[in-house]
Write a protein that holds these residues in place. Structure first.
Motif, PDB file in Angstrom:
ATOM      1  N   MET A   5      13.617   4.439 -45.529  1.00 36.29           N
ATOM      2  CA  MET A   5      13.683   3.758 -46.742  1.00 36.29           C
ATOM      3  C   MET A   5      14.799   4.584 -47.787  1.00 36.29           C
ATOM      4  SD  MET A   5       9.646   2.848 -47.734  1.00 36.29           S
ATOM      5  CE  MET A   5       8.838   4.445 -47.168  1.00 36.29           C
ATOM      6  N   ALA A   6      14.923   5.781 -47.592  1.00 35.78           N
ATOM      7  CA  ALA A   6      15.719   6.351 -48.317  1.00 35.78           C
ATOM      8  C   ALA A   6      17.263   5.982 -47.685  1.00 35.78           C
ATOM      9  CB  ALA A   6      15.753   7.985 -48.115  1.00 35.78           C
ATOM     10  N   TRP A   7      17.525   5.778 -46.666  1.00 34.74           N
ATOM     11  CA  TRP A   7      18.632   5.213 -46.250  1.00 34.74           C
ATOM     12  C   TRP A   7      19.113   3.787 -46.653  1.00 34.74           C
ATOM     13  CZ3 TRP A   7      17.695   7.578 -40.630  1.00 34.74           C
ATOM     14  CH2 TRP A   7      18.325   8.753 -40.598  1.00 34.74           C
ATOM     15  N   MET A   8      17.870   2.994 -46.568  1.00 32.69           N
ATOM     16  CA  MET A   8      18.150   1.842 -47.098  1.00 32.69           C
ATOM     17  C   MET A   8      18.693   1.608 -48.597  1.00 32.69           C
ATOM     18  SD  MET A   8      15.135   0.112 -44.790  1.00 32.69           S
ATOM     19  CE  MET A   8      15.233  -1.774 -45.285  1.00 32.69           C
ATOM     20  N   GLU A   9      17.794   2.480 -49.195  1.00 28.32           N
ATOM     21  CA  GLU A   9      18.076   2.488 -50.722  1.00 28.32           C
ATOM     22  C   GLU A   9      19.315   2.953 -50.969  1.00 28.32           C
ATOM     23  OE1 GLU A   9      18.281   4.356 -54.877  1.00 28.32           O
ATOM     24  OE2 GLU A   9      18.068   5.532 -53.029  1.00 28.32           O
ATOM     25  N   ASN A  10      20.191   3.674 -50.356  1.00 24.28           N
ATOM     26  CA  ASN A  10      21.478   4.208 -50.435  1.00 24.28           C
ATOM     27  C   ASN A  10      22.345   3.121 -50.365  1.00 24.28           C
ATOM     28  OD1 ASN A  10      23.623   6.119 -50.407  1.00 24.28           O
ATOM     29  ND2 ASN A  10      23.842   5.902 -48.253  1.00 24.28           N
ATOM     30  N   VAL A  11      22.330   2.425 -49.084  1.00 27.29           N
ATOM     31  CA  VAL A  11      23.324   1.224 -48.728  1.00 27.29           C
ATOM     32  C   VAL A  11      23.123   0.016 -50.081  1.00 27.29           C
ATOM     33  CG1 VAL A  11      23.722   1.595 -46.328  1.00 27.29           C
ATOM     34  CG2 VAL A  11      21.914   0.326 -47.316  1.00 27.29           C
ATOM     35  N   ALA A  12      21.854  -0.034 -50.411  1.00 32.20           N
ATOM     36  CA  ALA A  12      21.362  -1.153 -51.341  1.00 32.20           C
ATOM     37  C   ALA A  12      22.351  -0.834 -52.648  1.00 32.20           C
ATOM     38  CB  ALA A  12      20.105  -1.110 -51.563  1.00 32.20           C
TER      39      ALA A  12
END
Ligand code: COA
Ligand code: ADP
Length: 573
Positions: A223-230
């Motif tokens: 989730m943290a990696w996804m938040e980063n690219v978003a």
């Protein structure tokens, strides 16, 4: 980002007050796990505020440990429901996370997670968010875990969460179906920014620090990696630092392990006046294997100006085919989010009467209908007002609100009682206040909208009519009752007429408990509106017992039909 000056005193979401047991010990939920972290600069973004990705990692770990404490085996994140962040958290503050299992189903559990922020200097605490995650017990070589042990609710708050967890689960499992019905026309904007400009692709190698004790990648890490690219995609649209406002439900479709390469892709799907939706997709591969879809999520960002007001955003020109589809789906999701916020986040007493019904808010209205009845059912401060031949009338007065319930036992099976009472048209056979009743919309198997007409109480006066949503639920397991929840809704096809005064029902309905194979306890609830008061106040005051006549007629109706097959409501539009 919001500043943190407003203190949240929302007691519904704060932990249970201390419960002192007979032994003198303070009760603590056995599945409760707490985590406290000081926010350091390494946890923060460029604005000096805790990054949402880091917070998601802490929330996921705390919740996972709580699920594992209950299950006694290793667990994986199956999904995380929508999260709305009420505040941001600055460096130097303390984040407190409390997680506990609300309910266990067959192989999965709902975990409630409360995040608060604490200012050590002023000794103040405020709520940041309250989330629900579902964890599944990891399959073993013997296959899927067949039955997790039940959660035993000890406090009223735990009982309420236990009961509502079943309704939230239902909503989770049908979430995807709702979107498909809602796609609207794609509008082209001039001077729109090409969505392509916001596209991000980034790869991560899953290393041991990213994995849990079972070598699977932590859901929180993904989730943290996804938040980063978003966040990068959102920044590319507005050329500024965006603020993450909410995350729609995360569903982990498949596991990921150490050694996986995770490819994260994000793009702005649509930009509205003051907010944009960024979609992110996480896929994994090892060596030359094909990509495995791990997760997709949708995040809503805003951009705030120096006065912390949302800025107007440029519109998006979507890519052909998939881009156009996502552009439309983002509109549908935005509508669902708004409906959800309006219907679910309102406190029960603030929910306006007669919410308009439409296919996009059907799921939430139905949830709201059932949860309001469950909340009433869970109250433990009912006062017995009157009793006649084992039919009991109780009242509950609170915050200028009066509720009553009538309870009785019948010698009819619980399932048959449920069938007979859940077709509202049959109520005319025992309730003299039901003059006519017709189905006007069969929304799905469990939700029906009826128009009910009742006679005038005064000679020559107007009768009343009601547009009622009836939501029926069978028990999820033996600890749930059968339930029929009723509330008013409005339908544009059925406006009020000259002939009748439009009446409103805030929350009413039946719970039906199986006492034994032949004895059933029926409880009728009603949150009194001014319209029903004249009917019930003389009973409550002990001046009459019309509740008794109505419920003995109901009992006779059930007995007379105890072996008949109850007809299903027919569909009429
Ligand atoms: N939200 C909540 N619960 C869900 C869900 C969703 N979107 N989809 C499935 N579930 C629940 C089911 O209701 C079921 O619970 P129950 O046994 O208590 O009724 C449980 O998950 C298992 O579902 P089942 O239908 O048997 O299996 P599935 O093939 O749908 O698998 C997962 C569900 C979650 C086990 C599977 O998708 C998975 O392994 N995902 C990856 C999880 C993971 O690794 N997470 C960490 C991050 S990598
Ligand atoms: P859907 O296309 O139905 O939205 P996906 O799981 O394919 O579902 O993707 C989820 C989101 O991830 C998309 O809405 C989109 O915003 C983003 N996304 C998917 N593929 C790409 C890609 N190749 N490049 C950038 N973003 C992508």
């Amino acid at each position: 980002m919001l500043n943190m000056t407003s203190e949240n005193k929302d007691s519904d979401t704060m932990p249970d007050p201390l419960l002192i047991q007979e032994s003198g010990e303070v009760y603590r939920n056995p599945t409760e796990v707490q985590m406290s972290q000081i926010v350091l600069p390494c946890h923060a973004n460029h604005c000096g505020e805790l990054s949402v990705g880091q917070l998601l990692k802490w929330m996921d770990s705390t919740a996972c440990l709580s699920a594992e404490r209950h299950a006694g085996c290793s667990c994986i994140t199956a999904s995380v429901d929508d999260i709305h962040f009420e505040h941001t958290i600055g460096v130097g503050k303390v984040v407190n996370i409390i997680a506990k299992v609300n309910r266990a189903f067959t192989s999965s559990m709902e975990v409630g997670i409360l995040v608060t922020c604490e200012d050590l200097y002023t000794d103040r605490q405020w709520k940041v968010c309250h989330a629900f995650a579902t964890f599944a017990a990891r399959r073993t070589e013997a296959g899927k875990v067949k039955s997790l042990k039940q959660v035993i609710a000890h406090t009223q708050m735990e009982q309420m969460e236990y009961s509502l967890a079943a309704e939230r689960r239902r909503m989770r499992l049908i979430h995807a179906e709702i979107i498909t019905d809602l796609l609207s026309k794609c509008q082209e904007y001039q001077d729109a920014v090409a969505a392509e400009r916001t596209r991000v692709e980034s790869v991560e190698l899953v290393l041991p620090p990213h994995a849990n004790h079972q070598v699977s990648t932590f859901g929180g890490q993904i989730m943290a990696w996804m938040e980063n690219v978003a966040t990068i995609a959102a920044s590319r649209l507005c050329n500024a630092h965006p603020t993450l406002r909410s995350i729609d439900m995360f569903h982990f479709r498949g596991p990921s392990h150490i050694g996986d390469r995770l490819v994260l892709k994000a793009i702005v799907n649509n930009a509205f006046k003051h907010s944009m939706e960024v979609g992110v997709c996480a896929e994994a591969y090892q060596g030359g294997e094909p990509l495995r879809h791990i997760n997709s999520a949708f995040m809503t960002f805003e951009v705030l100006d120096s006065d912390r007001k949302p800025c107007t955003l440029p519109r998006i020109r979507p890519e052909p085919v998939d881009g156009k589809r996502r552009f439309q789906e983002a509109i549908a999701r935005k509508k669902i989010r708004l409906d959800r916020k309006y219907i679910i986040s309102c406190k029960q007493t603030e929910v306006p009467l007669s919410v308009p019904w439409d296919p996009s808010n059907q799921m939430y209205l139905s949830y709201n209908n059932v949860s309001a009845l469950k909340l009433m059912d869970n109250r433990n401060n009912w006062v017995l007002a009157s009793e006649k031949n084992k039919v009991r009338l109780y009242t509950l007065e609170e915050n200028q609100m009066l509720c009553f319930k009538v309870e009785m036992n019948v010698r009819v099976s619980a399932e048959q009682t449920f069938h007979l009472l859940s077709d509202l048209r049959r109520r005319m056979e025992w309730d003299r206040h039901y003059e006519s009743c017709e189905v006007i919309n069969q929304a799905d198997e469990e939700d029906t909208i009826y128009r009910v007409a009742t006679p005038s109480v005064t000679k020559g006066g107007k009768g009343k009519d009601f547009i009622l949503l009836a939501s029926r639920r069978k028990p999820c397991d033996s600890r749930d009752p059968y339930l029929i929840a009723l509330r008013s809704v409005t339908l544009p096809t059925h406006p009020p007429t000259e002939e009748y005064t439009r009446g409103e029902v805030l929350c009413a309905g039946f719970t039906i408990w199986e006492e034994s194979s032949s004895v059933t306890k029926i409880t009728y609830y009603n949150q009194a509106t001014p319209g029903v008061l004249p009917y019930i106040s003389t009973d409550i005051a002990g001046l009459s017992s019309s509740f008794y006549s109505a419920f003995s007629a109901c009992s006779q109706f059930l007995l007379a039909n105890k072996d008949s097959l109850a007809p299903k409501p027919s569909v009429q539009y």
